[in-house]
Every structure is written in C-alpha cells, then in structure tokens.
Design a protein around this motif. Sequence first.
Motif, PDB file in Angstrom:
ATOM      1  N   CYS A 128     -36.418  25.014  93.798  1.00 23.65           N
ATOM      2  CA  CYS A 128     -36.509  23.613  94.248  1.00 23.65           C
ATOM      3  C   CYS A 128     -35.168  22.902  94.166  1.00 23.65           C
ATOM      4  O   CYS A 128     -34.401  23.091  93.214  1.00 23.65           O
ATOM      5  N   GLN A 129     -34.946  22.045  95.142  1.00 23.61           N
ATOM      6  CA  GLN A 129     -33.838  21.087  95.090  1.00 23.61           C
ATOM      7  C   GLN A 129     -34.395  19.727  95.518  1.00 23.61           C
ATOM      8  O   GLN A 129     -34.852  19.579  96.650  1.00 23.61           O
ATOM      9  N   GLU A 130     -34.377  18.779  94.604  1.00 25.18           N
ATOM     10  CA  GLU A 130     -34.881  17.440  94.898  1.00 25.18           C
ATOM     11  C   GLU A 130     -33.733  16.547  95.347  1.00 25.18           C
ATOM     12  O   GLU A 130     -32.628  16.611  94.788  1.00 25.18           O
ATOM     13  N   MET A 131     -34.009  15.694  96.321  1.00 26.45           N
ATOM     14  CA  MET A 131     -32.965  14.849  96.907  1.00 26.45           C
ATOM     15  C   MET A 131     -33.617  13.771  97.763  1.00 26.45           C
ATOM     16  O   MET A 131     -34.843  13.745  97.929  1.00 26.45           O
ATOM     17  N   SER A 132     -32.808  12.894  98.333  1.00 29.96           N
ATOM     18  CA  SER A 132     -33.332  11.910  99.282  1.00 29.96           C
ATOM     19  C   SER A 132     -33.579  12.576 100.632  1.00 29.96           C
ATOM     20  O   SER A 132     -33.046  13.662 100.921  1.00 29.96           O
ATOM     21  N   TRP A 133     -34.373  11.892 101.467  1.00 28.80           N
ATOM     22  CA  TRP A 133     -34.648  12.471 102.791  1.00 28.80           C
ATOM     23  C   TRP A 133     -33.361  12.668 103.586  1.00 28.80           C
ATOM     24  O   TRP A 133     -33.155  13.717 104.215  1.00 28.80           O
TER      25      TRP A 133
END
Length: 535
Positions: free
Chosen positions: A334-339
Amino acid sequence: MVATYAPTMAERTPRILHLFLTLCIVSSKSTSSSASSGTDAFLNCLAADIPRRLLHTPDTPSYPAILLLSIRNLRYVLPGTPTPLAIVAAADAAHVQTAVRCGRRHGVRVRTRSGGHDYEGLSYASLDRSERFAVLDLAGLRAIRVDAARAEAWAESGATVGELYYAIGAASRTLGFPAASCPTVGLGGHLSGGGFGALSRKYGLSADNVVDAVVVDADGRLLNRSTMGEDLFWAIRGGGGESFGVVLSWKLRLGRVPETVTVFSIRRARNQSAIDLITKWQEIAPAMPRDLYLRVLIRNQRADFEALYLGRCRRLLRLMRRRFPELGMAQPDCQEMSWVQSTVFFGFFAAGKPLELLLDRGTKPAYYLKVKSDHVQVPIPRHVWESTWAAWLEKPEAALLMLDPYGGRMASISPSATPFPHRKGNLYQLQYYLFWFQNGTEALEKRMRWVRGLYKAMEPHVSKNPRAVYVNYRDLDLGRNEWEGNVTSYAKGKVWGEKYFKGNFERLAAVKSRVDPDDFFRNEQSIPPRPAAKG
C-alpha cells in the motif's frame, strides 16, 4: 475556493526531427505550386484578423518547431508525410472563428489539434496528398478555472489532462475527475472521444461528466449548450468533436474523493502464476466495488497489477483478501496519498514524484507507435493466455498489453446516453500498445506484422458483430473514408464507424448532416453526413 491556471510553455525540438520535417516540407512544397494562388488568398484572409506571430507557414522559421510541438508519433514526421500549408496558433475564440471562415471561403480544410495524441496523427497530418489543409493548434487555449464550492470546472481544449489534475488538486483535496492516466493527453480530443480513466468505474467517462461546452461550428458561429442544441451537445461528448466543429472549452462536473486514497503496484512474473492471476482477474476486477480500479499491464515476462482505491489501506486489504486473495496483496504494498498524487503515480509509474510533473506537456515525439484495441465480454480461457504468451508476447517486438476493467458506473449508463456505446456487458478493454525506437522500413513492417497478427489471433475471444473499439484508440486498419463528389461516403464510413459507435453511428451521421452538411470538418475517419432519404 476558485483556482485559475494559465501556464506558460517552453518549446523543445530535437535536431534530427527538424531534419525529418524539413524534408517533409520540401516534398510538400514541390506538389503544391498549382494551388499557390488559393493558398495565398487563404493566408491573406487569416492575416486580416489574426496576428502574424500566430500564423506559421513552411516559409516561416517557426514552422518546424510549432508542427512538432504536439506530435506524439514518429510515424508522422517521416519524409513524405503531407504537412499543413499553415498552422494557426489560436490565442482566443475569434482566431478559431476566422480560421474556420477563411477555410470555408478558400477551400482549405481545418484539422484541430489539442494535445496531439491521436494514435493515427489525424489531428495534424493527412494521408491524402491532394488535400489542402491547415492545422488549428489549441495549445494556447488551455486556461482552467476550478470552482471547488460548486464542484465544477471550466477547461479549455488545449489544456492537458495533467494540467486539469494539477488545477483540481490545487483547489481541493476532496475533488477529482475521471480522465486518462497519461498526463500529456489534450482535453479537447480526450473529452470528445469519451475519456476513460482510473475514476471511470466510480464516475463514468470524462464525457459523462461534461455539462456544457463552447463550440465554433462550420459557419464560424460561437455556440454553447443552449444555442447548439442537445443533439450536437450529445455528439461532441464521445463522437469525436473534430467531425462537428471546434470545441473550445468544457464545463465539467467534478467527483468527490476522500482526502486519502491508496494505490499499489504488484508485479508477478510468468513463472509466478501471472497467467492464473490474469485469468481470474477477468471476472474479479469488473465486479469489484466502484471505489476500486485494478488494471493489468503485461509486458515481456511479467504482469503488473496496479490499483487505485478510494479509501485507506486497511479497508483495501480486507477487500482484496476476501475477493482476490490469490494476488497476495499485503500491507507493505500500500501507498497512501492524495488523489492528485495518485495521478502522478499512474502517469509516471512511481510515487513520491513532484506534482509539477503534471504540468510537463512532453513536447517532443519519443517513439514510433501503432495501437489496436478490443473489448472483452467473456473471460478468455487460461489456455488461450498461455498460448498467446508463448506465441506472441515472448517475441522481442512484443507490445505492452493494457487490460482496463469496466463495470461499476460504466455498466449502469445507457449505451445511447453518449456516442460511446461500450457499457453493460463488457468486462474490460484490451489495448495492444506497440512502440519502438528503430527507424526504417524493416523495423516498421516487423512491428506492424506483429500487432496485426496478434489482433487477428485474438478475434475468437473478443467482442463480435461488431468487433468493438474505443474511438480514442483510433485505428485506420478498421477502414478509411472515401469521397463521393465532395462529401464523405456514408457507406464507407459505416464500415469503421459501427465498430467505434455501434448503433449510435447513424445518429451521429444525422447530426453531421444537419450541422455540417458540406462536410467541411473531415478526416480519414470523420463522421460522414447521412444521405437524405429517397422518395
């Protein structure tokens, strides 16, 4: 919050391409002397209302750089390619109106270019050496205005997808728009052909989210949705705007996205069950919740499973373990970020790169290109994937295969809501994206044989009657227009047209016959006017 974006542009053109283009220009000049008086009249007509600095002809030093500025396919800068007798670098709507009116008056066709990504080069090149044409370049018309409070944006056709994403991200962390993963694609062509992307399973196509537009018609009139009428507004949202006029700008409905989204890219080699995973993916990906887009890229001996999830990693992990455990997704993937950061991930195949990359228009052609595509409605059996990989994908000239899942919102929209008909019943889209760097006839013919051979081999396993194709993946192998008198043949156009538009082709031709009966806006695959009923 209202954000406005109006960037500047740097021009970069390799010397070798200047040489190619100079040869093309010399060739073009040698065949056009008989029409010089008509050309002069056309150019004088343009110059009466358009500043000289915006007019580029083969006699002006700026011409090669301006022509190359948005060419994406080296196949269309080789010697012998017909070149436009002028390029109009429009800076406002009046320049577009003048170009259309002067073209009509003096018998010069106008081809419109926004980003130059037309796979067959039809926005800036003609395959008919006898046709006198000019290119209307919209790169200077690319302002974007985002109204975050209304979740709307106005964007000009010369803007790129990346510039739109950047402007949306600057205005809001909770708004997005469904469009292409490639940030250098021009909005004008993308929206007018439909526009598929990572948010399409959530919000449909780009064209499904167009609520107004400004168009210059074949008479040079400036029209919006209320003055153009619903039939023309329908036609330009997926039917190819170049057939009906010049779309200058679009009003877009933006979609809500969470402040944090999750992406991943998981690579599996052929000897690590890639074929088993692809076989299973065909049924799983289109049936996933709308918040998940999971595509596959196949090249050489590996398959990359790439995803965008509108939510946090922990929820995505639960979903993947329940619905697709065979992929073996784990928390470190997983890599979480803004759209808006996710658009950089898909556009540049890596996370953590600066958002400003979205503003790079990529103004030089990098390779030769030929693309074909299909729609798959029934899962392709495992043994077919195995034999296809062995017979075709192991060859050094093999293409990149892209598998984009449909379903979700895509499946709930009527096939006649816009000209794009590929809705319910399609599992995914299959694109054969073949690019190469070697110059010469031998390299070209080798690649063409490969992609056409694989396309023929896949025929039993893809959509039928017709074998359906997405118009933004234009393919001249499907057929080319021919002229009857001075108008495109409806019968010839129907051959390729029904593959792009199915039953919507007839309505598109009816719109064409009403708004452009003299067929001024035309190319090798433009919509023909529908013949008048006999009797």
